[in-house]
Design a protein around this motif. Structure first.
Motif, PDB file in Angstrom:
ATOM      1  N   ASN A  94      23.694  -3.223  25.538  1.00  0.00           N
ATOM      2  CA  ASN A  94      23.436  -3.969  24.302  1.00  0.00           C
ATOM      3  C   ASN A  94      24.688  -4.541  23.670  1.00  0.00           C
ATOM      4  O   ASN A  94      24.651  -5.033  22.546  1.00  0.00           O
ATOM      5  N   GLY A  96      27.222  -7.317  23.010  1.00  0.00           N
ATOM      6  CA  GLY A  96      27.303  -8.785  23.139  1.00  0.00           C
ATOM      7  C   GLY A  96      26.051  -9.373  23.774  1.00  0.00           C
ATOM      8  O   GLY A  96      24.948  -9.174  23.294  1.00  0.00           O
ATOM      9  N   ASP A  97      26.240 -10.074  24.856  1.00  0.00           N
ATOM     10  CA  ASP A  97      25.139 -10.708  25.570  1.00  0.00           C
ATOM     11  C   ASP A  97      25.415 -10.576  27.063  1.00  0.00           C
ATOM     12  O   ASP A  97      26.484 -10.093  27.446  1.00  0.00           O
ATOM     13  N   VAL A 100      28.808 -11.832  28.311  1.00  0.00           N
ATOM     14  CA  VAL A 100      29.906 -10.977  27.836  1.00  0.00           C
ATOM     15  C   VAL A 100      29.930  -9.676  28.642  1.00  0.00           C
ATOM     16  O   VAL A 100      30.995  -9.201  29.044  1.00  0.00           O
ATOM     17  N   PHE A 173      23.149  -1.006  14.271  1.00  0.00           N
ATOM     18  CA  PHE A 173      22.547  -1.945  13.329  1.00  0.00           C
ATOM     19  C   PHE A 173      23.444  -3.162  13.333  1.00  0.00           C
ATOM     20  O   PHE A 173      24.605  -3.090  12.931  1.00  0.00           O
ATOM     21  N   GLU A 174      22.915  -4.265  13.817  1.00  0.00           N
ATOM     22  CA  GLU A 174      23.779  -5.410  14.110  1.00  0.00           C
ATOM     23  C   GLU A 174      24.174  -6.205  12.872  1.00  0.00           C
ATOM     24  O   GLU A 174      23.337  -6.477  12.020  1.00  0.00           O
ATOM     25  N   GLN A 175      25.433  -6.594  12.854  1.00  0.00           N
ATOM     26  CA  GLN A 175      25.866  -7.626  11.926  1.00  0.00           C
ATOM     27  C   GLN A 175      25.177  -8.892  12.423  1.00  0.00           C
ATOM     28  O   GLN A 175      25.232  -9.192  13.617  1.00  0.00           O
ATOM     29  N   PRO A 176      24.477  -9.625  11.535  1.00  0.00           N
ATOM     30  CA  PRO A 176      23.582 -10.669  12.045  1.00  0.00           C
ATOM     31  C   PRO A 176      24.277 -11.849  12.729  1.00  0.00           C
ATOM     32  O   PRO A 176      23.650 -12.543  13.523  1.00  0.00           O
ATOM     33  N   ALA A 177      25.536 -12.107  12.425  1.00  0.00           N
ATOM     34  CA  ALA A 177      26.213 -13.250  13.046  1.00  0.00           C
ATOM     35  C   ALA A 177      26.902 -12.827  14.335  1.00  0.00           C
ATOM     36  O   ALA A 177      26.582 -13.317  15.419  1.00  0.00           O
ATOM     37  N   SER A 178      27.829 -11.927  14.255  1.00  0.00           N
ATOM     38  CA  SER A 178      28.639 -11.555  15.420  1.00  0.00           C
ATOM     39  C   SER A 178      27.878 -10.672  16.389  1.00  0.00           C
ATOM     40  O   SER A 178      28.205 -10.618  17.568  1.00  0.00           O
ATOM     41  N   ARG A 179      26.881  -9.977  15.889  1.00  0.00           N
ATOM     42  CA  ARG A 179      26.091  -8.999  16.656  1.00  0.00           C
ATOM     43  C   ARG A 179      26.932  -7.798  17.061  1.00  0.00           C
ATOM     44  O   ARG A 179      26.521  -7.019  17.918  1.00  0.00           O
ATOM     45  N   PHE A 180      28.112  -7.667  16.500  1.00  0.00           N
ATOM     46  CA  PHE A 180      28.823  -6.398  16.580  1.00  0.00           C
ATOM     47  C   PHE A 180      28.071  -5.419  15.673  1.00  0.00           C
ATOM     48  O   PHE A 180      27.123  -5.781  14.994  1.00  0.00           O
ATOM     49  N   HIS A 240      28.476  -9.190   4.892  1.00  0.00           N
ATOM     50  CA  HIS A 240      27.220  -8.702   5.468  1.00  0.00           C
ATOM     51  C   HIS A 240      26.774  -7.354   4.921  1.00  0.00           C
ATOM     52  O   HIS A 240      25.667  -6.918   5.191  1.00  0.00           O
TER      53      HIS A 240
ATOM     54  N   ALA B 711      25.549 -16.649  10.565  1.00  0.00           N
ATOM     55  CA  ALA B 711      24.510 -16.127  11.461  1.00  0.00           C
ATOM     56  C   ALA B 711      23.530 -17.214  11.862  1.00  0.00           C
ATOM     57  O   ALA B 711      22.690 -17.634  11.081  1.00  0.00           O
TER      58      ALA B 711
ATOM     59  N   GLN C  44      30.251 -17.401  21.811  1.00  0.00           N
ATOM     60  CA  GLN C  44      28.928 -16.947  21.388  1.00  0.00           C
ATOM     61  C   GLN C  44      27.776 -17.861  21.761  1.00  0.00           C
ATOM     62  O   GLN C  44      26.668 -17.385  21.924  1.00  0.00           O
TER      63      GLN C  44
END
Lengths: 261, 786, 161
Positions: A94, A96-97, A100, A173-180, A240, B711, C44
């Motif tokens: 889980n 990144g993507d 990555v 719990f993901e930060q909605p932009a970076s998904r870190f 966030h 986001a 990204q």
């Protein structure tokens, strides 16, 4: 990017030698380093790619533990640890993507020690040992604050040894932009106690929530965490989430991790 | 049987083949022989005075050809604003200069100061770092309310204050005051419409070349409207006449409004290519896009609704602060006024409406149209307000809306526009069926069994599209006409090129427009190609925005095709020795009514170009016609949307479980493309509601400056959508009966999402009146804390 | 400068490259394969996704020098030998899984490795796999649908509840 050379040594010894050059910098999967090079935030003379060093890749198990080569990608960990250490595999799967995960490595993530990265939580909760070309470092000694580790200049993570817990789970719990991780909690139950590591939350980077560990070591259930909370002091506040929200999430996610483990 | 041909057929898109195989040609794919690279040195402070600027060391660096500064643009025009709004006192809006490169002052992070031209991009960047620049920091103006306070720092020294205009519109004050005085209930809501960054996936690019021997400039640029750029840049900035300036917008990777505007960078490369007599290329990085593409939305509003004892809406007033940023972008001034105030009636017969808008300068990136442009802001405040009123009154929010619907058309609103057609009851009926109102209780129970809260949010929307009647917008301050044009060129063998002023950057014009012409002529679509995006190939065009392409440019295309048919009938009549009035065209054959005589389309077109047997004394050879079309009114797409969310009560995280959209777009040419447009709009609206937020700190530093902090909606953030456009009431004043579908999704969806979250929270006992967008987990959690 | 040799879409290429040359630059500027796009600079958006040794990677986050000896695949190499669209490309066209086309090459490249790893993915699995592919036009609906269709699943009932 500034101009630099890229070299691709095939052995740890050659990599160490190459890193001895002035302004040389190690390049793992590059998934964090390359974006920062684009912003001209670093000016290396040479990047020493560790991706061609076969001896630091792959997963092996011995004596109830795993040894993961420092150059092993997240995708490989997700696949090869699925049976032996499912919580770790799920965590790696889980990050990144998929693109990555095909490049980013465990060694690169631990060396960078981003305060919102997942691997530091896994390593710390697992009581991992960070193996370098010169020594072995206990996870408890390794993480020394945001983007700071015990690694010396030119030292390479060759492997990570992880004891396999009886039960474990990681909830991000993901930060909605970076998904870190806005907050990520890794809970690992061993025969001799429980370790809880929290990422994404603290200004000091990954840390152990010792009160929760004590409570869970006596009673490994979400109920054992009732009434426990983390102080918001020293936690991050950003776009966030506030420190108070992060403190709250630590409690929620720890309970969920215990329930899922 | 679904149609496979002509208007109404869900034809697969022909442009897809090149995009799917990597054969598209976007601006950054264009490289011109001998090209140089441009890098802009941009301000890293929000507000400051340039106290010293020395480029000499940088100019001596390897590969550097020239470094331009503001000095090079002294006496050259700045970037113009295309719409003059008049203040409520009758004064024109304040229109400070918008220089191509900063003149002594910088006014937002990202404001371009110098431009370095070098043989390679790395050399240009290296040299930019060697420029010796000192900026004396000035206090940044960021918050709009603070910006309007006496004694605030000023964005523009030459202006009295930071107010661009104070605009008032709608019913007379006395009428509105009376409605509120007589109200049985007044609902009030204060809210923010969050600042957004459009983020088409293709960043902006500009490549310019100059042919000195012919004194001709060519600009390849990522634009939704190449003629508009040619007009603005040629006439107002650089002083290049149209016949010496060609603007090409090739394949463009999405626009969403932000590629309408004329930008400093494209003017600069055109200017610089002439100066250095070499082609110049600039490619924006995404990081640069965040601080140089015009942003969207950013309104702060107080709105009030007056209801009588039977819950009829009797009055509405709204007061908005609209952020203009540091300079007036091309259409910025029109967005919070004529594209916003005129929509405040929504779908309701509220008799008295007053709109106030104060536009404010701040030390931020200019704000301009973003998908929906003014209409999402109008819809969000109105539909949130109606929902709040329903909760306060304890009535069903759908019932309250239905009770107040406009039901007879045409309907003249108190805010200047006249809706030609619509059926708001029908779209609401359809919506209720799609979302499945009766099943909601069971779905809520299921969510609750999982420990989740569930909410249902509904809203309506109306928009004014098909922009716009030129004489009307001229009275309102527009400095351009908003017609469009098309040339239908029929070739000798009967194949057709249609040159259109609309620009396709995702909308599928290359597929849908031929369907219209094919339908009219009764020939196959494969015989017809669309040409667009090049001022040297098309007659003229105002471009694509405001859901106007088919309604306005499509209408021009229809008119031109009608002219073709008229002429072709004359030729056919000659060929068949019949009277022109007896000629009929069907399925690509011309026949003489009541006889078995016929000639095929290709016979007629060949005769037009090989006029051996031809009425040369009556008509010219050839078969090519142009039409300009100026719409008589806006079009008024409308609909009803519903959203169901789950809220995780422990973390505040909202997930969209179901989304339904019932739209009335009038007639539809390609339903597949229309549905795709709605899907995309919905994701952007859901993005605004849950995820996206462009944030500056108090010093004017952009905090959400990349995808690490801004986001974007991803595949996992949105559901499969249920969409329907069957409740169609065709537009009455354009030949296709079409209304436009590009913006609806982004306009209609934000209130549905927020209404749903509030429904979930209130049902669970949390007394929460409003949460500003984005309704992030953190904000929901805070709201639940009370 | 370093000399790199790699196979791109089945063809061997050798070039001298700068150390800091990214694969996106190598493909676009050196080989004129401009189907691989650059949509962001923070790794990204996925518009640059390519295949390296059969795996999807971000072309903007890997140096050309790191691909020495690799098998590289780009969007230009995806169509069938006769130039017709492959199954995934065809499904994207059939289900209107693209609008402006800019993110599309990256989407197709991601979809290809997804279906190789997971021949019948669920909706949730597809959405999760596309975490690193941002599309601003389609709202993802038709992309997810196209990938399901390309995997041979029946998509006729999607959202037709």
């Amino acid at each position: 990017m500034y101009s630099f050379d890229v070299v691709r040594p095939k052995s740890v010894a050659d990599a160490v030698a190459a890193l001895g050059e002035e302004e040389a910098q190690a390049l793992g999967g590059g998934q964090t380093l390359i974006p920062s090079l684009k912003q001209r935030l670093a000016m290396p003379s040479v990047l020493v790619s560790l991706a061609a060093i076969d001896e630091i890749k792959g997963v092996s198990s011995e004596g109830g533990g795993l040894t993961i080569g420092g150059g092993t990608t997240h995708a490989t960990v997700a696949k090869d640890c699925a049976a032996s250490y499912p919580a770790l595999a799920a965590m790696a799967g889980n990050i990144g993507d998929p693109a990555v995960r095909n490049r980013g490595t465990i060694g690169g993530s631990l060396a960078n020690n981003d305060p919102a990265a997942c691997y530091p939580a896994a390593a710390l909760a697992s009581g991992a040992t960070i193996v370098t070309n010169t020594r072995e470092i206990a996870a408890d000694d390794y993480f020394q604050g945001m983007f700071t580790t015990a690694l010396e200049e030119g030292e390479i993570i060759t492997a990570v040894k992880l004891p396999i817990p009886e039960k474990a789970a990681y909830i991000k719990f993901e930060q909605p932009a970076s998904r870190f991780a806005l907050v990520g909690v890794f809970v690992a139950k061993f025969t001799d106690g429980v370790r809880v590591a929290v990422t994404g939350a603290s200004e000091e980077g990954v840390f152990r929530w010792t009160e929760a560990e004590a409570a869970l070591s006596g009673d490994f259930s979400a109920a054992a965490l009732e009434g426990l909370s983390v102080s918001a002091d020293g936690l991050m506040t950003d776009l966030h989430g506030s420190a108070a929200y992060r403190a709250h999430l630590i409690g929620v996610l720890t309970k969920r991790a215990v329930a899922q483990a | 049987m679904p149609k496979d041909h002509g208007i109404g057929a869900a034809q697969k898109r022909r442009e897809d083949v090149r995009f799917l195989t990597g054969a598209g040609q976007y601006t950054d794919d264009i490289n011109v022989y001998g090209q140089t690279y441009c890098h802009f040195l941009r301000s890293d402070v929000a507000h400051g005075k340039i106290t010293s600027l020395d480029t000499s060391a940088a100019e001596a660096m390897p590969g550097v050809l020239r470094i331009f500064t503001g000095k090079d643009f002294e006496g050259i025009g700045g970037l113009p604003c295309g719409w003059q709004v008049t203040d409520k006192n009758g004064d024109p809006m304040k229109e400070p200069p918008h220089p191509v490169l900063a003149q002594g002052k910088v006014r937002h992070v990202g404001d371009p100061i110098c431009a370095v031209i070098a043989e390679t991009l790395d050399q240009a960047r290296d040299a930019a770092e060697a420029i010796e620049l000192e900026i004396e920091d000035l206090p940044a103006v960021v918050d709009m309310r603070a910006a309007l306070e006496t004694g605030s720092a000023k964005v523009h020294d030459d202006l009295e204050d930071n107010l661009c205009y104070d605009w008032q519109f709608g019913s007379d004050q006395a009428v509105v005051d009376k409605a509120f005085a007589e109200a049985a209930h007044v609902t009030t809501l204060e809210l923010v419409n969050n600042r957004l960054v459009a983020n088409p996936m293709e960043p902006r690019v500009a490549v310019a070349e100059y042919a000195r021997a012919k004194d001709e400039s060519t600009l390849y640029t990522t634009s939704q409207n190449p003629h508009v750029i040619r007009l603005l840049m040629g006439a107002f900035v650089l002083g290049i006449p149209e016949h010496k300036l060609r603007v090409v917008a090739p394949d463009v990777g999405g626009g969403f409004g932000t590629k309408i505007f004329h930008y400093a960078e494209e003017a600069f490369v055109t200017f610089a290519a002439r100066q250095i007599n070499r082609p110049v290329k600039w490619t924006s990085t995404r990081s640069e896009a965040f601080m140089s593409d015009a942003h969207g939305r950013d309104h702060v509003t107080k709105i009030e609704l007056a209801l009588d004892a039977e819950n009829n809406f009797i009055g509405l007033r709204t007061d908005t602060l609209a952020n203009m940023g540091a300079y007036l972008s091309t259409f910025s001034s029109s967005v919070p006024t004529w594209l916003h105030g005129t929509l405040m009636a929504g779908n309701y017969k509220t008799p008295a409406i007053q709109v106030n808008v104060k536009a404010v300068f701040t030390n931020t990136v200019p704000v301009d149209a973003y998908r929906g442009a003014g209409r999402p802001e109008a819809t969000f405040q109105l539909e949130r307000l109606v929902d709040k009123a329903a909760r306060e009154l304890g009535v069903d929010p759908i019932k309250l809306r239905r009770q107040n619907f406009i039901e007879s058309f045409p309907y003249a609103t108190p805010v200047a526009v006249e809706y030609d057609t619509g059926d708001y009851v029908a779209t609401m009926d359809k919506l209720e069926e799609m979302i499945g109102i009766p099943g909601f209780a069971a779905r809520r129970a299921e969510s609750e069994a999982k420990g989740k809260l569930r909410g249902l949010g509904v809203n309506c929307y109306i928009e004014a599209c098909g922009i716009a009647p030129s004489n009307l917008v001229g009275q309102l301050g527009a400095r351009a006409g908003l017609y469009d044009a098309a040339t239908v060129r029929v070739n000798a063998t009967g194949s057709i090129s249609v040159m259109v002023g609309a620009h396709s950057h995702g909308q599928g014009h290359e597929t849908a427009f031929p369907q219209v012409v094919a339908d009219m002529l009764g020939i196959d679509e494969s015989m017809i190609d669309i040409v667009h995006g090049d001022t040297s190939k098309i007659p003229f065009g105002m471009g694509t925005y405001g859901s106007r392409s088919l309604a306005v440019c499509g209408s021009a295309m229809v008119r031109a095709t009608e002219k073709i048919i008229n002429k072709a009938k004359k030729i056919a009549a000659h060929l068949m020795e019949a009277s022109e009035g007896d000629i009929e065209l069907k399925d690509g054959m011309f026949t003489v009514a009541g006889t078995d005589k016929s000639v095929a389309w290709g016979d007629v077109t060949l005769a037009a170009y090989v006029p051996h047997n031809y009425p040369l004394t009556e008509i010219e050879p050839g078969l090519e016609e142009t039409a300009f079309y100026d719409p008589a009114n806006f079009t008024y797409p409308a609909g009803a949307y519903a959203c169901e969310v789950e809220v995780d009560p422990e973390t505040g995280k909202v997930t969209i479980e179901r989304f339904a959209a019932a739209d009335d777009f009038g007639n539809v040419v390609n339903p597949m493309i229309v549905e795709g447009q709605v899907h995309g709009g919905l994701a952007q609206g859901i993005g605004q509601a849950l995820l996206e937020n462009c944030v500056y700190d108090a010093d004017g530093q952009l905090l959400s400056a990349s995808y690490m902090d801004y986001a974007m909606p991803r595949a996992g953030d949105v559901p499969f959508y249920m969409v329907d456009h069957s409740c169609a009431t065709p537009c009455t004043h354009n030949p296709l009966g079409v209304k436009g579908c590009g913006e609806a999704g982004a306009i209609g969806s934000p209130p549905a999402v927020v209404n749903a979250v509030l429904d979930a929270l209130n049902h669970a006992g949390h007394d929460v009146a409003h949460i500003d967008m984005p309704v992030s987990p953190h904000r929901v959690w805070q709201a639940m804390q009370g | 400068m370093t000399k790199v040799t790699m196979t791109v879409n089945g063809k061997s290429v050798s070039k001298e490259v700068r150390g800091n040359m990214l694969m996106t630059e190598f493909l676009r500027d050196e080989l004129h394969l401009t189907g691989t796009h650059v949509g962001c600079d923070t790794s990204q958006c996925g518009a640059c996704n390519i295949h390296v040794n059969g795996e999807t990677v971000k072309g903007c986050t890997i140096f050309a020098a790191e691909c020495d000896g690799a098998e590289v695949g780009t969007i230009e190499g995806q169509a069938n030998a006769d130039g017709t669209l492959n199954v995934i490309q065809q499904a994207f066209q059939d289900h209107h899984g693209l609008q402006c086309g800019f993110c599309t090459p990256g989407m197709v490249m991601s979809a290809a490795t997804l279906l190789k790893e997971n021949p019948k993915p669920t909706e949730a699995e597809i959405r999760h796999y596309l975490e690193g592919n941002i599309c601003r036009c389609t709202g993802y609906h038709n992309i997810v649908k196209a990938i399901m269709a390309a995997s041979g699943q029946d998509v006729s009932t999607i959202a037709a509840e």
